[in-house]
Design an enzyme around this catalytic site. Sequence first.
Site, PDB file in Angstrom:
ATOM      1  N   GLU A  93     -36.607 -43.525-100.169  1.00 31.68           N
ATOM      2  CA  GLU A  93     -35.616 -44.259-100.931  1.00 31.68           C
ATOM      3  C   GLU A  93     -34.206 -44.190-100.162  1.00 31.68           C
ATOM      4  OE1 GLU A  93     -35.563 -46.535-103.300  1.00 31.68           O
ATOM      5  OE2 GLU A  93     -33.619 -46.479-104.071  1.00 31.68           O
ATOM      6  N   ASP A  94     -33.704 -42.935-100.026  1.00 30.73           N
ATOM      7  CA  ASP A  94     -32.603 -42.793 -99.505  1.00 30.73           C
ATOM      8  C   ASP A  94     -32.533 -42.359 -97.767  1.00 30.73           C
ATOM      9  OD1 ASP A  94     -31.877 -43.000-102.001  1.00 30.73           O
ATOM     10  OD2 ASP A  94     -31.695 -40.924-102.527  1.00 30.73           O
TER      11      ASP A  94
END
Length: 737
Positions: A93-94
Amino acid sequence: MPHSQTIDLEQERLLILKEYRHLLKAIKPQLQKGDKQMIRNAFDLALESHKDMRRKSGEPYILHPLAVAQIVAGEMGLGPTSVACALLHDVVEDTEITLEDIKREFGSGVAKIVDGLTKIAGVFDLTSSEQAENFRKLLLTLTDDVRVILIKIADRLHNMRTLDSMPRNKQLKISSETSYLYAPLAHRLGLYAIKSELEDLSMKYTETEAYRLIAQKLNESKRERTRYINEFIRPIKERLDKEFTNYQIYGRPKSIHSIWNKMKTKEVDFEQVYDLFAIRVLLNPEPETEKSDCWKVYSIVTDIYRPNPSRLRDWLSTPKTNGYEALHTTVMGPKGKWVEVQVRTERMDEIAEKGYAAHWKYKEGEGTADGALDDWLNRIREVLQNQDSNALDFINDFKLNLFQDEIYVFTPKGQLKMLPNGSTTLDFAFDIHSDIGVTCIGAKVNHKLVPLSHKLNNGDQVEIITSKKQKPNEDWLNFVLTGKAKAKIKSALKEEKRKVAADGKELVLRKFRHQKLELNPKLLDDIVAYFKLQSVQDFYYNVATKKITPKQLGDLQFLGNKLILPKEEKQEAKQPSVEETIKNTLKKNAELLIFGDNLDKIDYKFANCCNPIPGDDVFGFVTISDGIKIHKTNCPNAVQLMSNYGYRIIKTKWNKDHAIAFLTELKLSGIDDVGVMNKITNIISSELKINMRSLSIESKDGIFEGVITVFVEDTDQLDKLIMRLKGIDGILSISRQ
Ligand code: MN
């Protein structure tokens, strides 16, 4: 120098290492060959890819995945794969790392779970319908691999534990989602300890005042409670010592949230909540004597204290659908206090605390509980597969199914069916088969004829009666409870509507052909807008059902191939969209709204559901057509508003200058006495000089109950009034409506 800007990197490194060792210790008993290396690799990858990131609190980001992994291992009892996935849960996700990288390094099992976690990551940062759609996806992964949802809950738990560093509006939003979705979900998966903590933490932010008060009172009354528990336990212990070599007995405090719930539902003060704690007896018997040993304890306890027969719960014979097993009874303890006693074995206790995860460990030899969970997952799957249903409706239907207790009913052949408490014969019919549901005209319950809407009770035997001529109608939605029945009825209604609309279309086409008009999409859109409908299908449907009369249809004027709107319709202002309302509001007041000030500039109203007054903790909600509504943060509707429409929430606070008065209601009860009424009105009007609008009192059997409506300026004044009224002899309770 208390506020040094330099960060001690060496100290941080040591802290990270310490947390990692702590994690390894928690997972150690479950490690098999190769697992340690996998966890090490996951940790290294997470550490490296999050290395330049920090949390809102300023601490290194890696501490978050480490903490989530710790919860997964230590509090849920999940295995090494889940721990690796928890460490990696924010990586895709990051950071730059892709799912392909994860797959190459850790295999497809881990990658699949991380994928699930990534997909549902942004669930709540979207508009309500997107959010709902994402929630549906989240639940689909739940039926795929429950570990995704368990790790997601662990993630949420850690975020709640560290919510202090977030700004207030985020705290409110995140807390609301937590109590709206995550806590029920944790409950349904049998994670009792986590569910209670989520509820308590959420309450800490949404109802700060009440939370603080109860925590303080619990603390103050602790010594007294301990003394009572010891007194209660002593005689039981003497008997248990003779019967069992290996057991534990102790008092367990109930959660702040559950005490608060009691206070609200029973409308009592803290001091009147009798079950602030429960007594728990933990046994460690051989598997064969589990059940009989639990009943032996029951027998010993009830030899000493008188049981309340209506409060006996036997979840030994039939566990709850989330797997919970135990024996609960409530007995009359010393000083006339009711005390709940919970009897379970260590095996049952682990299931109760760690929920679904613990089930996997005990799968062999214990069929019933797992069967029930499978049933539940199957039921979700069926609801999910119904693509037709509106995603938001779906969440609400689904939520209804999360918290329900179950009833057990039988088919005519004696087969056991489990349904949520409150289910009707129609729910039962749909539970058997949707074809039986849609043709159901009634049922025989225990050989007696009952209607579709009949509510079933535990132990009922139900025989459904069907007719080929039967068709579902809108009303049915009002008396079914299960998500499955709702979804099936809705799709049947939709199908029915489609058929009717097809007839309507024929009528419209005929009329237009007559007028030599071409029925193009643009013209249809104009007509739909003119009748203020949602879709072309609605238009056809309304024509077929004559909700749009032939005259109305005939009155339409056309020029060429265009619809000419009658004058007054033309001039009617368009409703501003939500976004426009928000923009307009923000234009008027760039930063935040301060109520009591700038009164003329901002269009706001107080919500009728909770009637806030100055001093209450409040937030603004942008409605579609009615400007901004101000709600209390503990308004019963707030949780749903904040979690579904987070983007429409506006931070609000009160201005100190307030010369306006607010109407509020006080409910009170007391012992009927000639002087009381006089004292009440005296305090209100003469002493505090508060304006009273109405006073209604009903008296029965020497007890009176009444409602006073007064105009107050703020909570300070109201609190003062309540305090003074409480001081009157004979007043038993007083509370704000
Ligand atoms: Mn996270």
